[in-house]
Enzyme design. Structure first.
Site, PDB file in Angstrom:
ATOM      1  N   HIS A   1       0.845  -1.198   0.000  1.00 23.49           N
ATOM      2  CA  HIS A   1       0.000   0.000   0.000  1.00 23.49           C
ATOM      3  C   HIS A   1       0.878   1.244   0.000  1.00 23.49           C
ATOM      4  CE1 HIS A   1       0.774   0.873   4.229  1.00 23.49           C
ATOM      5  NE2 HIS A   1       0.421  -0.359   4.559  1.00 23.49           N
TER       6      HIS A   1
ATOM      7  N   ASP B   1      -4.368   4.784  10.318  1.00 25.87           N
ATOM      8  CA  ASP B   1      -4.579   4.231  11.646  1.00 25.87           C
ATOM      9  C   ASP B   1      -5.791   3.303  11.639  1.00 25.87           C
ATOM     10  OD1 ASP B   1      -2.486   5.746  12.652  1.00 25.87           O
ATOM     11  OD2 ASP B   1      -3.796   7.427  13.188  1.00 25.87           O
TER      12      ASP B   1
ATOM     13  N   TYR C   1      -8.023  14.969   3.806  1.00 31.57           N
ATOM     14  CA  TYR C   1      -8.656  14.279   4.923  1.00 31.57           C
ATOM     15  C   TYR C   1      -9.887  15.043   5.392  1.00 31.57           C
ATOM     16  CZ  TYR C   1      -4.182  11.812   5.355  1.00 31.57           C
ATOM     17  OH  TYR C   1      -3.061  11.064   5.111  1.00 31.57           O
TER      18      TYR C   1
ATOM     19  N   TYR D   1       0.388  14.671   9.985  1.00 24.55           N
ATOM     20  CA  TYR D   1      -0.475  13.989  10.941  1.00 24.55           C
ATOM     21  C   TYR D   1      -1.638  14.901  11.320  1.00 24.55           C
ATOM     22  CZ  TYR D   1       2.844  10.201  11.462  1.00 24.55           C
ATOM     23  OH  TYR D   1       3.655   9.107  11.206  1.00 24.55           O
TER      24      TYR D   1
ATOM     25  N   LEU E   1     -11.628   9.950  11.483  1.00 27.12           N
ATOM     26  CA  LEU E   1     -10.740  10.437  10.420  1.00 27.12           C
ATOM     27  C   LEU E   1     -10.999   9.635   9.157  1.00 27.12           C
ATOM     28  CD1 LEU E   1      -8.360  12.264   9.555  1.00 27.12           C
ATOM     29  CD2 LEU E   1      -6.821  10.416  10.276  1.00 27.12           C
TER      30      LEU E   1
END
Length: 303
Positions: A33, A38, A66, A171, A192
Site C-alpha cells: 500500500h 490508523d 482528509y 499527521y 478520520l
C-alpha cells in the site's frame, strides 16, 4: 494479477491487515500500500498488486486530503478518541475564534510526529514505545498545509468537521492537538477519513465487502486500475519494443533516437502494444534516457 485496487479501508483494522485481505482475494503473493492509515481511520488506501509493487518507490509527491471530526475540550494520549483521557475541560470556542485559529496552519511548518505513530526511531516503531509508556525525542518534519477549513460547527457540543489538504507525512491528529492548545481547551480526533491519496479519490474505491463479493464471483479483476493512473502527472513517451528491452536490461537510450524529449521523468509506453512499461528519465547532460522504474514483461522476460 497486476495493477491497483483502491480500497476504502474500513474502521477497526490496520492498513497491513487490509492489505493482507486484498492480497489473498487477488491471489497474488506480492502487494503493497502507499500510506498507512490508523485502525480508527477509514478511506482511500491504494494497493499495488504483483509486479506493480516495484512502482511504489517511484510515486511522485502528491497532496492528500482528509476529513476529520474534532472534539474540543478533550485531550488523550493518542490524540484521538481511542486513547486514554488525559484531561477534560470546558470549551466555549466560537465559530469566529475557530476560523481565526485555523488560518495559522496554512503554509509550510515543522511538525513533530505523535508518539502513537508508525514512525521508526532506531528501528523501533514509536507506537511500540508509547505502549510501554516510553516517550522519546522525535525529529520534526517539514509539512505543508495547502488548505484547512471547518464545517458543521456545533457550538453546544464543541465539535466540528475539519477538512485538510496537505503534503504527505502530515499527521491530522497532531493538527487537532495543536489547534486545541492554541484555543486553550485541548482537542482530539473522533473520526478520520482520507478522501484523496496518490491521485485517487473515494470514487475510485471499493469496500472490503465489495472486494470479497467480486472475488467470489470472479470479477475482481474488473476493478483493478491500470498502473499508470498513479503517474498521470508525468508526460507520456512512446518507444519501440526493442528499446523497452534495452531499458529492462539497464541500458540507456540515446535521446536523439527517441525524439530528444525535454529533461525530466516520463511515463514509458511500448509503441507496438501501447502498454505502460514504467518510468524513465531524460538527462540532457548525458544525452541519455534511462530507466527509473521499469516493470518486467508480463511473461517475466528480462531481455
Amino acid at each position: 494479477m497486476a495493477g491497483i485496487i483502491c480500497l476504502d479501508k474500513p474502521e477497526g483494522i490496520t492498513s497491513s491487515k487490509a492489505l493482507a485481505i486484498v492480497r489473498r482475494l487477488a491471489g497474488t503473493k506480492k502487494a503493497g500500500h502507499t500510506g498507512t492509515l490508523d485502525p480508527m481511520a477509514t478511506g482511500v488506501l491504494p494497493i499495488f498488486l504483483g509486479r506493480s509493487t516495484r512502482l511504489i518507490g517511484a510515486l511522485p509527491p502528491r497532496a492528500k486530503e482528509y476529513r476529520a471530526q474534532v472534539c474540543l475540550g478533550l485531550t488523550t494520549d493518542t490524540l484521538d478518541i481511542t486513547g486514554t483521557v488525559l484531561e477534560r475541560r470546558e470549551a466555549h470556542v466560537t465559530r469566529e475564534q475557530l476560523g481565526g485559529a485555523l488560518d495559522a496552519f496554512v503554509g509550510t511548518t515543522l511538525q513533530t510526529p505523535p508518539m502513537y505513530s508508525a514512525v521508526s526511531v532506531n528501528g523501533v516503531r514509536l507506537y511500540e514505545l508509547a505502549r510501554q509508556g516510553i516517550e522519546v525525542e522525535r525529529k520534526r518534519r517539514r509539512i505543508t498545509v495547502y488548505s484547512i477549513s471547518a464545517a458543521d460547527f456545533r457550538e453546544g457540543e464543541q465539535e466540528f468537521i475539519l477538512t485538510v489538504r496537505c503534503s504527505e507525512g502530515t499527521y491530522i491528529r497532531t493538527i487537532a492537538d495543536d489547534l486545541g492548545r492554541m484555543l486553550g481547551c485541548g482537542a482530539c480526533l473522533k473520526a478520520l477519513r482520507r478522501t484523496y491519496s496518490t491521485g485517487f479519490a473515494l470514487s475510485d474505491c471499493i469496500t472490503l465487502d465489495q472486494a470479497r463479493a467480486l472475488a467470489e464471483s470472479g470479477h475482481l479483476a474488473e476493478r483493478i486500475l491500470p498502473e499508470d493512473r498513479a503517474f498521470l502527472g508525468y508526460a507520456p513517451l512512446t518507444v519501440a519494443q526493442t528499446q523497452v528491452r534495452r531499458l529492462r536490461n539497464g541500458a540507456p537510450l540515446a535521446l536523439d533516437r527517441i525524439g530528444r524529449p525535454a529533461p525530466g521523468i516520463y511515463r514509458v509506453y511500448e509503441r507496438e502494444t501501447g502498454m505502460f512499461v514504467g518510468l524513465g528519465r531524460a538527462d540532457h547532460t548525458t544525452g541519455e534516457f534511462r530507466a527509473k522504474s521499469i516493470l518486467p514483461s508480463e511473461e517475466g522476460e528480462t531481455i
